[in-house]
Write a protein that holds these residues in place. Structure first.
Motif, short mmCIF file in Angstrom:
data_model
loop_
_atom_site.label_atom_id
_atom_site.label_comp_id
_atom_site.label_asym_id
_atom_site.label_seq_id
_atom_site.Cartn_x
_atom_site.Cartn_y
_atom_site.Cartn_z
N GLU A 64 0.86 -1.19 0.00
CA GLU A 64 0.00 0.00 0.00
C GLU A 64 0.89 1.24 0.00
OE1 GLU A 64 -3.90 -1.54 2.46
OE2 GLU A 64 -2.14 -0.88 3.62
N LYS A 91 -2.43 13.40 0.00
CA LYS A 91 -3.68 13.13 -0.70
C LYS A 91 -4.51 14.37 -0.98
CE LYS A 91 -5.86 11.71 3.68
NZ LYS A 91 -6.66 12.89 3.92
N LEU A 125 -4.27 11.19 -6.97
CA LEU A 125 -4.01 9.79 -6.65
C LEU A 125 -4.94 8.86 -7.43
CD1 LEU A 125 -3.87 10.01 -2.73
CD2 LEU A 125 -1.96 10.26 -4.31
N GLY A 176 -4.54 4.77 -4.15
CA GLY A 176 -3.69 5.65 -3.37
C GLY A 176 -2.33 5.95 -3.95
#
Length: 312
Positions: free
Chosen positions: A243, A250, A255, A259
């Motif tokens: 991840e 963000k 993104l 993410g």
């Protein structure tokens, strides 16, 4: 006390191969730069036991390769600040702010090279047995299980490579694979399939783990028949993907739904002077060599951007 402000040319956030490469190029360009790393410099490379696909080295320990990269950057004059945590950022086309535990930096350009972290194994008792049977770094924790039965969950190169490494300690390594195939390199898979200490269980999925204070067994389920059974196992190492570490960014950079930072092949993001390099960037392949390429491109483009900004 108010934090001191530091005006610099370039801030590199993340000290894996992408960040270190960017630091090498930035230092050669005589930029006033700082590389921030919130843990240990080297990133995921440092936790890899053996690397056999990096040009120039038939085989090299991950920690050794990370050390060489770090030494090269430092010898060229890079400033590397370990364990100074980023608390907030504020990015715009005109101004960049990176506030850490110690300082408020105002760089002209920023390279985000924060990488990614292993995904947690999605079983109910993951948190209960984290560090007590469930692990994500064979180099870090494998030696705890000398003579024990160790499971590996995953289907890519990382899972295959770490299974081989764990045979140094385990009496047996069981690879739990939910499908009937692996996605790793053919040569590594061949070595796994012929290793006397490794058993591959195709079409089985990990459902949960159990034990008293430490993990003692794993419950698995056949993905074809639905059959469930419990097998004695002292540890599980998970390699089911990663991840991206993009929490601080963000609100500023674009993104993907997963993410990862959207950036073009020049590593430029939607904000002028902000770049994304390495595993944190959305791309097809994530290898050490692609991270190094990103770091090179980002630093060279950032240098050009900074020089143009200084000219006004």
């Amino acid at each position: 006390m108010a934090k001191s402000e530091k005006i610099i040319d370039l801030m590199i956030i993340g000290g894996g191969p992408a960040g270190l490469t960017a630091a090498i190029y930035a230092s050669r360009a005589k930029l006033n730069m700082v590389l921030l790393e919130d843990a240990i410099v080297g990133g995921q490379v440092r936790t890899s036991y053996s690397i056999e696909n990096y040009p120039g080295f038939k085989s090299i320990e991950g920690g050794k390769l990370a050390d060489l990269m770090q030494e090269q950057a430092l010898e060229l004059g890079a400033t590397i600040d370990e364990f100074d945590l980023v608390e907030r950022v504020d990015f715009s086309d005109k101004e960049k702010i990176v506030e850490t535990t110690s300082y408020i930096y105002k760089p002209k350009a920023v390279i985000i090279a924060t990488g990614a972290t292993p995904k947690k194994i999605p079983v109910p008792n993951e948190e209960k047995f984290s560090g007590k049977g469930i692990h994500y770094c064979a180099v870090c924790d494998g030696a705890m299980y000398e003579g024990k039965v160790i499971g590996v969950v995953g289907g890519g190169n990382s899972a295959l490579e770490e299974a081989l490494f764990l045979t140094k300690f385990a009496s047996k390594v069981v690879m739990i694979r939910r499908y009937d195939y692996f996605k790793g390199e053919a040569a590594t898979l061949e070595e796994v399939l012929h290793h006397p200490k490794i058993e591959v269980m195709y079409n089985w999925d990990l459902v949960d783990v159990s034990g008293e204070k430490f993990m003692e067994s794993a419950k698995i389920k056949n993905t074809n028949t639905g059959e469930e059974k419990e097998i004695q196992m002292d540890a599980i190492f998970g390699y089911i993907g990663t991840e991206p570490k993009t929490g601080h960014f963000k609100d500023y950079v674009n993104l993907t739904p997963q993410g990862y930072i959207l950036a073009d092949e020049s590593t430029r993001t939607n904000i002028k002077g902000v770049y994304a390099a390495g595993d944190v960037r959305e791309k097809q392949f994530r290898q050490i060599t692609t991270a190094v390429a990103d770091g090179t491109i980002a630093a060279l483009d950032a240098e050009k951007y900074i020089l143009e900004a200084k000219r006004g």
